[in-house]
Design a protein around this motif. Structure first.
Motif, PDB file in Angstrom:
ATOM      1  N   GLU A 431      -1.665  21.176 -22.673  1.00 23.22           N
ATOM      2  CA  GLU A 431      -0.347  21.141 -23.322  1.00 23.22           C
ATOM      3  C   GLU A 431      -0.176  19.853 -24.120  1.00 23.22           C
ATOM      4  N   ILE A 432      -0.536  18.741 -23.508  1.00 19.41           N
ATOM      5  CA  ILE A 432      -0.413  17.436 -24.179  1.00 19.41           C
ATOM      6  C   ILE A 432      -1.377  17.358 -25.361  1.00 19.41           C
ATOM      7  N   PHE A 433      -2.577  17.877 -25.180  1.00 21.17           N
ATOM      8  CA  PHE A 433      -3.570  17.871 -26.256  1.00 21.17           C
ATOM      9  C   PHE A 433      -3.049  18.613 -27.483  1.00 21.17           C
ATOM     10  N   ASN A 434      -2.514  19.813 -27.269  1.00 15.85           N
ATOM     11  CA  ASN A 434      -1.997  20.611 -28.389  1.00 15.85           C
ATOM     12  C   ASN A 434      -0.809  19.928 -29.069  1.00 15.85           C
ATOM     13  N   LYS A 435       0.027  19.322 -28.254  1.00 21.77           N
ATOM     14  CA  LYS A 435       1.189  18.618 -28.809  1.00 21.77           C
ATOM     15  C   LYS A 435       0.735  17.417 -29.644  1.00 21.77           C
ATOM     16  N   ALA A 436      -0.254  16.707 -29.132  1.00 23.95           N
ATOM     17  CA  ALA A 436      -0.736  15.499 -29.809  1.00 23.95           C
ATOM     18  C   ALA A 436      -1.387  15.822 -31.144  1.00 23.95           C
ATOM     19  N   ILE A 437      -2.241  16.869 -31.172  1.00 20.79           N
ATOM     20  CA  ILE A 437      -2.944  17.163 -32.431  1.00 20.79           C
ATOM     21  C   ILE A 437      -1.988  17.700 -33.485  1.00 20.79           C
ATOM     22  N   ASP A 438      -0.896  18.335 -33.060  1.00 18.91           N
ATOM     23  CA  ASP A 438       0.124  18.775 -34.025  1.00 18.91           C
ATOM     24  C   ASP A 438       0.779  17.575 -34.693  1.00 18.91           C
ATOM     25  N   ILE A 439       0.993  16.527 -33.908  1.00 22.95           N
ATOM     26  CA  ILE A 439       1.656  15.324 -34.441  1.00 22.95           C
ATOM     27  C   ILE A 439       0.682  14.453 -35.224  1.00 22.95           C
ATOM     28  N   LEU A 440      -0.502  14.259 -34.679  1.00 20.09           N
ATOM     29  CA  LEU A 440      -1.466  13.324 -35.284  1.00 20.09           C
ATOM     30  C   LEU A 440      -2.227  13.924 -36.460  1.00 20.09           C
ATOM     31  N   GLY A 441      -2.445  15.210 -36.461  1.00 16.42           N
ATOM     32  CA  GLY A 441      -3.175  15.837 -37.559  1.00 16.42           C
ATOM     33  C   GLY A 441      -4.593  15.312 -37.676  1.00 16.42           C
TER      34      GLY A 441
END
Length: 606
Positions: A431-441
Motif C-alpha cells: 500500500e505504501i509502495f503504491n502510494k509513494a510511486i504515485d507521488i514520486l513518479g
C-alpha cells in the motif's frame, strides 16, 4: 632587440659557468639553459608583453633555483652557494619588479613578489614595495591587511602595523577585515603570551563615558569595538569579534558588553540566539535575555555542572523558537542538540531526551527538514536494535509523520518502505509502495530497487508480476528493469522465450541500450551460439543509438571480428560513417584506424 637580449644573457654567463665548473650541470644542460634564457628574454623585449611571458620566465628561474638546490644536495657541493643562489634570486627579483611596473593594477604580482622575497629573505625589498603597493592599491582593504600582517609577523613592529590599519580604516571605514585586524592587534598588545596584562601608558587612553566598568587597559580595544559596532551592521561580524575576545583572559566585561549589544540590536537574528545558547553550554557569564514580552525572559546564571549548562542552553533555544518561528532557528536548535549527543559517555539519556523533545516540537511546528527526520529515524532504529520495546510503534508513527510532512522526499518513503518490509508487513508495504510511486513518479526508482531485492529474497514467485508492473511505470524505471527482466527470463526459463520477449521489449519506448547489451552478452553465454540471434542486439543498438554513439558501432565490429564474419566489418564501417554525426564520424574513423593497425587491442588477429 638582439643587443639587449645578449646583454641580459651575458649577465647570467658567470653564474652559468660556475655551475658548469662545479658540475652541477653538464655542458649540454648549460647550453639548454642559455637557449631558454634567450627565448624568454626575446619575449620580454617584444613591443607587446603579456603577463604569461613574465610568469613563465619567473617560474622557469624558480624551477632552476630549486634544481640547483637539489643537485647541490645530491652531489654534496657547497662551493659558491651564496653567489649562485643570490644571482638567480636577484634575477627573479628584477623580473618581478619589471612585471609589477608593467602590470601594477594586478594585485597578484604584488602578493606573489612578497611571498618570494619572504622565501629568499629579501626583507628590505618588501618594506620598499609595501609603500608602492599601498599608494597604488589603497582602494583595496586586503592590501592594508597584508601590510599590517607583514609588520607583525616579520618585523615584529606592532606600532607600524597599527598605523597601517588606522590609515586603511580612513579609506575603508566599513571594512570588516581591517576592524578585525586592529581589534585583535590591540588585544595582543594588551596581553602577553602568558595572558598577563601588560603595563601600558594609561595617559594615552581616553575615558569612555558610561563605561567605567571596562578595565582601563582594555579601553582602547573597547573604542575600536564601539566604532566597529556602529559602522558595520552585521551579526556575523560581531560574533567574530566576540569569539576573538574569548581567546583572552580577563575580558569578561568586554564580552559582557558585546553580548549586551547583540541582545539589544539583533534580537530577531537566529545567529545571535545560537551564539547565546552556545555560550551557556560553555558556562560563560552573560546578561539575561530580556525581550518586550515578560514570558520570554530567561535569567541566566553561571552553572558549573554539565547538566545545568545543557539545560540552560536548551532554555535559550526554547525562547528563541518562540521569538523566531523560522526553519533556520529550529535547525540551529537541532544542530546543537545533535552536537551535544555526539558525546555519549556522560548523561546519554538526558541528552537523548532533549533531542527527541526538540525534534517532536519542530515537527509539530512544521519546520523539520528531511535530514532531521532521517536523524530521528536513525536514532529510533538504534533504540529498536537495542531491544527497546517502546520504540517499534513510535518509529512507525514518526515514519508516517515524515512522509506526510514531506511527501516529495524519496529518502523518507524509502525509510518507511524499508521498515515495513523488514518487519514483514507485506500488505501495508504494498500500500505504501503504491502510494509513494504515485507521488514520486520518476523519482521512485530507489523504491523499485528496494522492493525488487525484497521479492527476490522472500517472494520470488511474485517476480513476474513485479516486472510487468515496473515495465509499465516511468521510462527511467522501465529501462532499469528491462535488462534485469531479460536476464531473469534466461535464468528461470530459457533463451527461446527470452528472445521473443526481447523482440517486444526492444521496441517498447523509450529505447534502452542496457537491454541490448545484456541480450548480446546472454547470447554469447549459450552453449551453441546462434550468430543470427547474437547479431540482432547489435543491429538494434546501432539502429536506435547509432547517430550519437560511436561505441555501439565498435562493439558491433568487435563482435563480428571475434564471433561473426569478418567480411561484414567493411559494411558496418560504411554504415557507421554515414549514420554518425560528422564530428563523431571523424572520431570513429580515427578509432577504427587504430584498431585496424593494432588488432591486438581487440584480442584478435587480422
Amino acid at each position: 632587440m638582439a643587443e639587449f637580449v645578449q646583454k641580459k644573457v651575458e649577465d647570467m654567463r658567470p653564474v652559468l659557468e660556475q655551475m658548469r665548473k662545479l658540475k652541477l650541470f653538464s655542458e649540454r644542460e648549460i647550453c639548454e639553459i642559455t637557449k631558454k634564457l634567450k627565448e624568454y628574454e626575446y619575449k620580454l623585449q617584444r613591443h607587446t608583453k603579456s603577463k604569461e611571458d613574465f610568469l613563465r620566465y619567473i617560474q622557469y628561474e624558480m624551477d632552476l633555483m630549486k634544481l640547483v638546490k637539489q643537485r647541490r644536495e645530491r652531489y654534496g657541493i657547497t662551493q659558491m652557494k651564496s653567489d649562485i643562489d643570490f644571482t638567480i634570486a636577484n634575477k627573479i627579483n628584477h623580473l618581478y619588479k619589471d612585471a609589477i611596473l608593467k602590470f601594477q593594477d594586478d594585485l597578484r604580482f604584488w602578493i606573489a613578489y612578497m611571498k618570494f622575497c619572504k622565501h629568499v629573505k629579501f626583507h628590505s625589498c618588501i618594506s620598499r614595495m609595501i609603500g608602492r603597493m599601498l599608494s597604488i592599491h589603497q582602494d583595496k582593504p586586503k592590501c592594508w591587511h597584508i601590510a599590517a600582517l607583514w609588520e607583525i609577523e616579520e618585523n615584529n613592529n606592532q606600532q607600524n602595523a597599527k598605523n597601517f590599519l588606522l590609515r586603511g580604516l580612513h579609506f575603508h571605514p566599513d571594512s570588516k577585515l581591517l576592524y578585525t585586524d586592529i581589534f585583535k592587534l590591540e588585544l595582543d598588545y594588551v596581553f602577553t603570551k602568558n595572558n598577563k596584562v601588560k603595563s601600558i601608558d594609561i595617559s594615552t587612553v581616553r575615558t569612555i563615558r558610561n563605561n567605567s566598568n571596562i578595565p582601563v587597559e582594555l579601553q582602547k580595544v573597547f573604542i575600536i569595538y564601539e566604532q566597529a559596532f556602529k559602522r558595520i551592521r552585521d551579526i556575523k561580524f560581531i560574533i567574530e569579534l566576540l569569539n576573538i575576545t574569548q581567546g583572552y583572559d580577563k575580558t569578561e566585561k568586554l564580552q559582557h558588553k558585546i553580548v549586551s549589544d547583540m541582545v539589544k540590536e539583533y534580537l530577531h537574528e537566529p545567529m545571535m540566539w545560537d551564539t547565546m545558547a552556545h555560550r551557556e553550554l560553555k558556562g560563560l557569564i552573560q546578561p539575561s535575555l530580556e525581550t518586550d514580552e515578560s514570558s520570554m525572559e530567561i535569567q541566566t546564571l553561571k552553572h558549573s555542572s554539565l547538566r545545568d549548562r545543557i539545560s540552560n542552553c536548551y532554555k535559550v533555544y526554547q525562547t528563541a523558537v518562540k521569538k523566531i518561528k523560522t526553519e533556520e532557528m529550529w535547525s540551529l536548535f537541532i544542530d546543537c542538540m545533535l552536537e551535544i549527543n555526539q558525546e555519549t559517555d556522560t548523561l546519554p539519556n538526558f541528552k537523548r531526551k532533549l533531542l527527541k523533545n526538540v525534534l517532536l516540537q519542530c515537527h509539530q511546528a512544521k519546520k523539520l527538514k528531511e535530514k532531521y527526520y532521517l536523524n530521528w529515524i536513525d536514532m529510533l532504529n538504534f533504540d529498536k536494535n537495542n531491544q527497546n520495546s517502546n520504540t517499534q510503534g513510535k518509529l512507525f508513527e514518526i515514519l508516517n509523520w515524515a512522509t506526510e510532512a514531506l511527501p516529495e522526499s524519496e529518502s523518507l518513503w524509502h525509510a518507511q518502505l524499508h521498515y515495513l518490509l523488514s518487519t514483514n508487513q507485506e500488505e501495508l508495504a504494498t500500500e505504501i509502495f503504491n502510494k509513494a510511486i504515485d507521488i514520486l513518479g520518476k523519482n521512485s526508482l530507489p523504491l523499485f530497487r528496494l522492493k525488487l531485492l525484497h521479492i527476490q529474497a522472500k517472494n520470488p514467485e511474485n517476480l513476474e508480476k513485479f516486472f510487468q508492473d515496473a515495465l509499465k511505470s516511468e521510462p527511467i524505471i522501465s529501462n532499469y528493469i528491462k535488462p534485469i527482466y531479460i536476464e531473469w527470463i534466461v535464468l528461470t526459463k530459457d533463451i527461446h522465450i527470452a528472445r521473443r520477449i526481447y523482440d517486444k521489449l526492444c521496441l517498447h519506448p523509450p529505447p534502452c541500450i542496457e537491454l541490448h547489451k545484456k541480450m548480446a552478452a546472454l547470447e554469447l553465454l549459450q552453449p551453441d551460439i546462434s550468430l543470427q540471434n547474437a547479431r540482432r542486439p547489435h543491429e538494434m543498438t546501432t539502429l536506435q543509438f547509432g547517430k550519437e554513439n560511436t561505441d555501439v558501432w565498435m562493439e558491433f565490429i568487435n563482435f563480428e571480428m571475434k564471433y561473426g564474419e569478418a567480411i561484414r566489418v567493411s559494411n558496418i564501417y560504411n554504415r557507421a560513417v554515414k549514420t554518425l554525426k560528422p564530428k563523431l564520424a571523424d572520431n570513429f574513423i580515427t578509432e577504427f584506424s587504430l584498431i585496424k593497425a593494432n588488432p591486438e587491442l581487440l584480442g584478435i588477429s587480422l
